[in-house]
Design a protein around this motif. Sequence first.
Motif, short mmCIF file in Angstrom:
data_model
loop_
_atom_site.label_atom_id
_atom_site.label_comp_id
_atom_site.label_asym_id
_atom_site.label_seq_id
_atom_site.Cartn_x
_atom_site.Cartn_y
_atom_site.Cartn_z
N GLY A 331 49.50 2.41 -4.33
CA GLY A 331 49.99 0.93 -3.58
C GLY A 331 51.06 0.88 -2.88
N GLU A 332 51.47 -0.47 -2.73
CA GLU A 332 52.72 -0.38 -1.92
C GLU A 332 53.96 0.01 -2.43
OE1 GLU A 332 52.70 -4.22 0.03
OE2 GLU A 332 50.87 -3.96 0.84
N SER A 333 54.21 -0.15 -3.57
CA SER A 333 55.55 0.00 -4.53
C SER A 333 55.35 1.12 -5.13
CB SER A 333 55.89 -1.29 -5.04
OG SER A 333 56.88 -0.80 -6.23
N ALA A 334 56.09 2.23 -5.08
CA ALA A 334 56.04 3.36 -6.08
C ALA A 334 56.50 2.99 -7.59
CB ALA A 334 57.02 4.38 -5.66
N ALA A 335 57.36 2.08 -7.76
CA ALA A 335 57.90 1.67 -8.98
C ALA A 335 56.62 1.05 -9.90
CB ALA A 335 58.98 0.75 -8.85
N ARG A 336 56.01 -0.02 -8.91
CA ARG A 336 54.94 -0.65 -9.77
C ARG A 336 53.68 0.55 -10.10
NH1 ARG A 336 53.01 -5.41 -9.85
NH2 ARG A 336 50.76 -4.85 -9.54
N CYS A 337 53.65 1.35 -9.21
CA CYS A 337 52.38 2.40 -9.62
C CYS A 337 52.87 3.01 -10.76
CB CYS A 337 52.35 3.47 -8.52
SG CYS A 337 51.67 2.49 -6.70
N ASP A 338 54.36 3.50 -10.73
CA ASP A 338 54.67 4.40 -11.85
C ASP A 338 54.40 3.48 -13.21
OD1 ASP A 338 56.26 6.35 -13.11
OD2 ASP A 338 57.98 6.09 -12.10
#
Length: 396
Positions: A331-338
């Motif tokens: 997705g666009e945000s690594a933090a969200r993906c994490d």
Amino acid sequence: MPACTAQLSTPLTVFEMKRSCFVAASFLAATVLLTGSLLSGCSARLNWQGFSGRYAFHTTADLRLLTELDGLPSEEEGQETTALVEELLHDLDESLSVTDESSSVYAFNAAAAGETVQLDRAAYDVFVLAQELYEETDGYYDPTVFHSVEAYGFYNYTAGDEAPDRLPSEEQLTAFRTLSSYFPEIVLWEEDGMYYAQKPEGAAAQAEGETYVLKVDFGGIGKGYAADRVKELTERFSYGYFSFSGSSMAVGKYTPERAYFELSVAAPRDGGHYLTARVQATCLSTSADNGLYYEIGGTRYSQIINPKTMMPVNVKDEKNVSGIVTATVLGESAARCDALTTALMTMGRERALQFLSTVEETVWFVELDGEELTVYTNAPEESYSLAAGYENVVTI
């Protein structure tokens, strides 16, 4: 592999670490390999800047930035940006550490119930984002697993060590679950350019004669947040990547000759990789229960904690049960993906499938039920391939 691409294999390999090294760090996800080895035709040797194997967030980080081609930043700009990224990683690691006594997270964890703590900007941002994702995932992403991770011995455990002599009692697990309910009640605010967090009144619980106070561990989101910050610093560089040992990445384009990297994700139980997909200009994260774990009586206890039980995922009555064993999110945000990979691992199949219908990210997860492995995904069939043994696929 064509001979002409062999010279590029080192700078273009995001993660290819032997298992003995991979599991030595405290919080690592499944092995992920990102490579450009299928590049057709020969290329001139490319000028990459960056670093490899920098220790941060209890793992290693890699940065590759392509410079010196038409329209790209210079080698000097690449070196300057590399230095800025290294400084950023040091500062973020210091801010979010649960062991560094100078960190904002350490100060919060050490505070008594009802106490107010001053945070730095990075810690404040992560607290805010964590509360948003806690709400979005109905508490399946939950950083209050600190006490459970500690009680199961994972803060001091290294692959190959003996399993702990004693697992947490039900009384302790009940206390940890009680503390979890206080996380959304943490009050966060900014005042005159300063940032604060107030631990809720009553955020403490008793178990076996010990008082446990609400503590957090942002291991399930911190690396992703750092990858997003690195992505901002390196936005001028179209080609390259940043990676935390394959568990959290911000990926650009490969080269002007071919834009995409090839992503491979490790099989959750046997050798090799089960998933291959082409990726570019995205962020991604992978979690799995085959990172850091130990076995007791044939039962696997993973460092990934289910916040609803405060036990390792896929464990019930001291036995392994069916459940999700690996999850990958793009997705666009690594933090969200994490955070989402962690949440999916703890949800179980039915809740995970319901949740998939609410997100824009691309997701793959694998459920192990007995000996049967099933892949669930919302990715288009033509965008990926699966290894032999993963023929059971459900497309959402």
